[in-house]
Design an enzyme around this catalytic site. Sequence first.
Site, PDB file in Angstrom:
ATOM      1  N   ASN A 224      -4.066  -8.644 -16.337  1.00 59.47           N
ATOM      2  CA  ASN A 224      -3.384  -8.580 -15.043  1.00 59.47           C
ATOM      3  C   ASN A 224      -3.746  -9.848 -14.291  1.00 59.47           C
ATOM      4  OD1 ASN A 224      -2.810  -6.016 -15.930  1.00 59.47           O
ATOM      5  ND2 ASN A 224      -3.813  -4.945 -14.232  1.00 59.47           N
TER       6      ASN A 224
ATOM      7  N   TYR B  33      -2.840 -12.453 -11.009  1.00 57.61           N
ATOM      8  CA  TYR B  33      -2.120 -12.688  -9.753  1.00 57.61           C
ATOM      9  C   TYR B  33      -2.406 -14.042  -9.120  1.00 57.61           C
ATOM     10  CZ  TYR B  33      -0.600  -7.889  -9.919  1.00 57.61           C
ATOM     11  OH  TYR B  33      -0.005  -6.722 -10.318  1.00 57.61           O
TER      12      TYR B  33
ATOM     13  N   GLU C  56       0.247  -7.036 -16.056  1.00 61.65           N
ATOM     14  CA  GLU C  56       0.725  -7.141 -14.677  1.00 61.65           C
ATOM     15  C   GLU C  56       0.785  -8.599 -14.265  1.00 61.65           C
ATOM     16  OE1 GLU C  56      -1.375  -4.918 -11.626  1.00 61.65           O
ATOM     17  OE2 GLU C  56      -1.500  -3.158 -12.930  1.00 61.65           O
TER      18      GLU C  56
ATOM     19  N   GLU D 213      -7.903  -2.140 -14.666  1.00 64.04           N
ATOM     20  CA  GLU D 213      -8.749  -2.882 -13.728  1.00 64.04           C
ATOM     21  C   GLU D 213      -9.992  -2.114 -13.292  1.00 64.04           C
ATOM     22  OE1 GLU D 213      -6.426  -4.421 -10.477  1.00 64.04           O
ATOM     23  OE2 GLU D 213      -5.092  -5.535 -11.793  1.00 64.04           O
TER      24      GLU D 213
ATOM     25  N   HIS E 215      -5.469   4.846 -13.831  1.00 58.71           N
ATOM     26  CA  HIS E 215      -5.149   3.788 -12.868  1.00 58.71           C
ATOM     27  C   HIS E 215      -5.677   4.246 -11.503  1.00 58.71           C
ATOM     28  CE1 HIS E 215      -2.263   0.210 -12.209  1.00 58.71           C
ATOM     29  NE2 HIS E 215      -2.853   0.402 -11.040  1.00 58.71           N
TER      30      HIS E 215
ATOM     31  N   ARG F 285       5.575   0.140 -18.568  1.00 57.71           N
ATOM     32  CA  ARG F 285       4.169   0.518 -18.417  1.00 57.71           C
ATOM     33  C   ARG F 285       4.037   1.418 -17.189  1.00 57.71           C
ATOM     34  NH1 ARG F 285      -0.568  -2.351 -15.643  1.00 57.71           N
ATOM     35  NH2 ARG F 285      -2.318  -1.129 -16.416  1.00 57.71           N
TER      36      ARG F 285
HETATM   37  C1  FCB Z   1      -3.270  -4.627  -9.152  1.00 52.78           C
HETATM   38  C2  FCB Z   1      -3.112  -3.144  -9.383  1.00 52.78           C
HETATM   39  C3  FCB Z   1      -1.719  -2.626  -9.146  1.00 52.78           C
HETATM   40  C4  FCB Z   1      -1.055  -3.286  -7.970  1.00 52.78           C
HETATM   41  C5  FCB Z   1      -1.195  -4.787  -8.026  1.00 52.78           C
HETATM   42  C6  FCB Z   1      -0.546  -5.523  -6.894  1.00 52.78           C
HETATM   43  O1  FCB Z   1      -4.591  -4.905  -8.845  1.00 52.78           O
HETATM   44  O2  FCB Z   1      -3.465  -2.819 -10.704  1.00 52.78           O
HETATM   45  O3  FCB Z   1      -1.795  -1.238  -9.013  1.00 52.78           O
HETATM   46  O4  FCB Z   1      -1.533  -2.766  -6.805  1.00 52.78           O
HETATM   47  O5  FCB Z   1      -2.550  -5.138  -8.079  1.00 52.78           O
END
Ligand code: FCB
Length: 480
Positions: free
Chosen positions: A297, A299, A367, A171, A125, A81
């Site tokens: 995405n 985290y 992500e 995002e 992006h 990607r």
């Molecule tokens: C996300 C972004 C990516 C990267 C990660 C850590 O929010 O999409 O570009 O910075 O965080």
Amino acid sequence: MTHAVTHVELPSDFLFGAATSAYQIEGGWDADGKGPSIWDRFTHRPGRIRNGDTGDTAAETYRNFQTDIDMMRALGLDAYRFSIAWSRVMPDGRGRVNDKGLDYYDRLVDALLAKGLIPFPTLFHWDLPQALEDDKGGFVHRDTAEYFADYAAAVVRRLGDRVDHWTTLNEPWVHATMGYLIGVHAPGRRDPWAYLRVVHHQLLGHGLAMARIRALRPTARVGIALNLTPFYQAGDSPHDREAADTGDQLLNRLFLDPLFRGRYPDPLWGKMRLFHPRIRPGDMDLIAQPLDFLGVNYYTRSVLRYHRLVPLLHLWPKELGMIAGVDRGPSGVTYTAMGWEVYPAGLFETLLRLKKEYGNPTIYITENGAAFLDTVEPGGRIRDEERRAFLEQHLAVTGAAARVGVDVRGYFVWSIIDNFEWAYGFDKRFGLVHVDFATQQRIIKDSGHWYARLIRAVHGAENGAYEGRGTQGPDSSSHL
Ligand code: FCB
């Protein structure tokens, strides 16, 4: 058929990839007729980015992508990607197409396909052409949605014969919030009046682009990548519950609801009446066209408590409470170098929620990954056990979600290589592969070797065993 590898069990046809974005890796910021983007302008202003870093050269993949593609191939990845820089293709954001910019992505796609890697491009992006910011205020203006669709069509005309999967936006919440409300990302604006316009016009751009892509390539698979963060209440009070619910509407439902239900989430939307963008008839239908896939995405999670002095929203992140001494972080919890809590259960809950509340869409985890402080040993080895464990835990819950019927088809590690982490510059390293930004030397970290072994194991023996460095010692990766 599924294969068990340590805690990870995934179907054998599961797609494994890794992700990057154009501004974060390419460099070549003004090469071959590229126009400036808002990130070029923003990073060139002093004081915006940690250590004064810029993406001017970054990981230099504009000059050389082949090394990284060879590495991805060696690791056995199925897909890559990456994102396309709008201002390489259209230096002014609209009108004239710069063939040399398109040539670059044309060569990239061919090089990926030549190595058996599936290209998964994202069209936006965050690196908006500066000209559109100057003339229109970026997505604050509705016209930018139309220009985005024109740009998408120009790219798809060129690459659509070889690319099947298209992600429109990455995002959009972050672009709107960090770029136009809080101002820590490009273009650095702090304008509550701009905020919901940027939200709506990005979504409209997504809808318009999707229609154009499908008209050009009826068999294309088109999706969008959202940052999704589950919200939890810090205490037991109904007020805290309300704060968590507001947070959820503000981040997750602000995009999920229009995309899947054709309306913005209430009661939040009603409360923000003063700031509403103009919504024209037909907008919501365009936005809510069925997606071929949703990119997730993920985290971390967010824990919120109620605060009566925060206007309108009444929410107060626990992290701030920790700084103020009101809350303490739970013991035994790991935080990444970004200060984000490691919370794999939140990914499971997010996936399950999408199944239950949003009609079980086809999902790619576009992500997931972690920054930690990596040390290069004198022999050149990087033992990033925390990152490996992070990936294993999140892949394990992804497998668990698939087993209870979530339609999750693939997973992209953020990131294949260390890169420019926006406001943090090169300080935060997310890569499976270490980059020395002075020499451009690459070293595969232990997590990268582990990922390669996992992929081999899940896909079965027909691809042969991964020959890369083994991990010694009694850690769980030795199971691979
Ligand atoms: C996300 C972004 C990516 C990267 C990660 C850590 O929010 O999409 O570009 O910075 O965080």
